[in-house]
Design an enzyme around this catalytic site. Sequence first.
Site, short mmCIF file in Angstrom:
data_model
loop_
_atom_site.label_atom_id
_atom_site.label_comp_id
_atom_site.label_asym_id
_atom_site.label_seq_id
_atom_site.Cartn_x
_atom_site.Cartn_y
_atom_site.Cartn_z
N HIS A 113 -94.07 136.08 -25.33
CA HIS A 113 -93.65 134.68 -25.39
C HIS A 113 -93.12 134.40 -26.80
CE1 HIS A 113 -94.16 130.63 -23.16
NE2 HIS A 113 -93.48 130.36 -24.25
N ASN A 157 -91.14 135.82 -21.10
CA ASN A 157 -90.88 134.40 -20.89
C ASN A 157 -89.50 134.04 -21.42
OD1 ASN A 157 -91.84 131.57 -20.26
ND2 ASN A 157 -91.24 131.32 -22.40
N GLU A 158 -88.64 133.57 -20.55
CA GLU A 158 -87.36 132.94 -20.89
C GLU A 158 -86.48 133.69 -21.89
OE1 GLU A 158 -87.84 128.92 -22.18
OE2 GLU A 158 -88.64 128.24 -20.27
N GLU A 353 -93.54 126.87 -15.19
CA GLU A 353 -93.67 125.76 -16.15
C GLU A 353 -92.91 124.57 -15.62
OE1 GLU A 353 -92.38 126.46 -20.24
OE2 GLU A 353 -93.37 128.42 -20.25
N TRP A 407 -92.09 124.70 -31.05
CA TRP A 407 -91.01 125.50 -31.65
C TRP A 407 -90.26 124.74 -32.74
CZ3 TRP A 407 -92.68 129.99 -30.45
CH2 TRP A 407 -93.25 130.23 -29.20
C1 GBH Z 1 -90.23 126.37 -22.53
O1 GBH Z 1 -89.03 126.48 -23.20
C2 GBH Z 1 -91.13 127.34 -23.21
O2 GBH Z 1 -91.49 128.40 -22.39
C3 GBH Z 1 -92.33 126.70 -23.84
O3 GBH Z 1 -92.83 127.57 -24.79
C4 GBH Z 1 -91.95 125.35 -24.40
O4 GBH Z 1 -92.98 124.78 -25.14
C5 GBH Z 1 -91.60 124.47 -23.24
O5 GBH Z 1 -90.58 125.02 -22.48
C6 GBH Z 1 -91.20 123.05 -23.60
O6 GBH Z 1 -90.01 123.02 -24.31
O7 GBH Z 1 -79.46 122.85 -23.03
O8 GBH Z 1 -78.72 124.26 -24.88
O9 GBH Z 1 -79.80 122.12 -25.33
C7 GBH Z 1 -87.99 125.66 -22.89
C8 GBH Z 1 -87.29 125.38 -24.17
C9 GBH Z 1 -85.69 123.87 -23.36
C10 GBH Z 1 -85.15 125.31 -25.17
C11 GBH Z 1 -84.25 123.59 -23.18
C12 GBH Z 1 -83.73 125.02 -24.96
C13 GBH Z 1 -82.25 123.21 -24.22
C14 GBH Z 1 -81.15 124.12 -24.49
N1 GBH Z 1 -85.89 125.12 -23.96
N2 GBH Z 1 -83.56 123.73 -24.40
S1 GBH Z 1 -79.65 123.28 -24.42
#
Ligand code: GBH
Length: 447
Positions: A113, A157-158, A353, A407
């Site tokens: 992660h 993860n992602e 999630e 983050w």
């Molecule tokens: C998840 O990431 C993670 O797995 C988790 O750790 C985090 O805390 C949680 O979600 C909440 O955020 O459309 O180009 O503006 C998702 C994080 C969300 C990052 C969407 C990028 C938008 C990209 N992402 N975000 S954009």
Amino acid sequence: MKFEFGTGISSYQVEGAYQEDDKLPSIWDTLSHSDGNISDKSNGDIATDFYHRYEEDIQLAKELGIQSFRFSFSMCRILDKNGRVNHKGIEFYQRVVDCILQYGMEPVVTLYHWDLPQFLQDKGGFTNPEIVDYYAKYVEVVAKEFKNKIKTWITFNEPQCFIGLGYSGREHAPKIHASLKEMILATHHVLLCHAKAYQILKGINPKCVVTFVNTFSINIPLVEDRELEDYCYNHTFESPKNENEFYNTVIYTDPLYFGRYPADYLALAASQDVTFSKEDMMTIKLAKPDRIDINIYSGNYFAKDENGNISMQNLVKEEEITSFDWLRARPKVLYYGPKYFYQRYHLPIVISENGVCYDDQLEDDKVHDPNRSKFILEYFSQLKRAIKDGIDVIGYYYWSLEDNFEWAYGYSKRFGLVYIDYEHGLKRVKKDSFYTYKNLITETRNG
Ligand code: GBH
């Protein structure tokens, strides 16, 4: 109804103890310790101190009534630079896993992660094929150690975030600008790491479940219309055209579930002199995850104009506003998202999630967050609608059990069902939504 409820957290976001027990520095330690990367200038050095307070948090999860406790192992705590096992790190995760089991829940472990050891990043991170061996070594160690205790493993993860954003200079560690060719290689190496992990995990425990978490922003048809929905579906599974479009799903999901890359992506790779060997593709094909895990938060509306042209709509309704611009409260994403993924890959689906952040206020030891309660109930009712339509959804995990290090936004964004009082000794306070989710779980499972 037999349905698995859970919550999620991840190592860097909650553990703290960033230098304890010989943990290696990670790319998030590096990023958060250098200026200008985290909006509230914070870091994960202490975070919510899960490293020392895990029992309290696991107890809260138990009270919530969840079945699956999702958290992650940090590679930085398991191996040293030379690939030797760090027993103190293993012991920490043994304590956590034993505690989860004691409280009668299932530990669901994410193996990666986002907190890559910095020394691996110094060698190129996922762009360097050497990462596959190191990752495999790490997985072998934990697979053996936790053989009888962990049934469900999430290899990644992602990658949409740690490659798509992190390698195109946007907000996530390592915040580098990789070339298109390097993006393609990094993507491929993530898939190879997954495939190696799959072999190892199944070799050690053939009955375990191995899965992989993707995320995407869901395209929502503004009105119900077959043609519009087809467009939304197709648009979900489009390949990237350049290095800035690797916040993408299909370049992971097609190889994972079909064992092949999309044709237009192969052409893009060829334009960079990248080809994938038959052997690599066979390795990936033999590691098809047991189920589809997707993180779904939000999405965009699409509509047709009077000439029949379809386009994205920039409307935002008042009730959709949260404390993140990318996160609009649009419950229908939990209807269409699972539908699109099931239509294409036809495997059981877990919403690994889903959650929301609002500017919660602590008053008299209480947090009244009716907006989060509403979010959970409305999203879940759309998920039930998908299930009624025959989509095989088997689980839902709320992100997050507790507020944590969000983050690039640090502690300023709160996703938790449990409030963390950062000003007063990291005290845990159950928000009203904690009880909403608890009741939803009880009612759904008894109903
Ligand atoms: C998840 O990431 C993670 O797995 C988790 O750790 C985090 O805390 C949680 O979600 C909440 O955020 O459309 O180009 O503006 C998702 C994080 C969300 C990052 C969407 C990028 C938008 C990209 N992402 N975000 S954009």
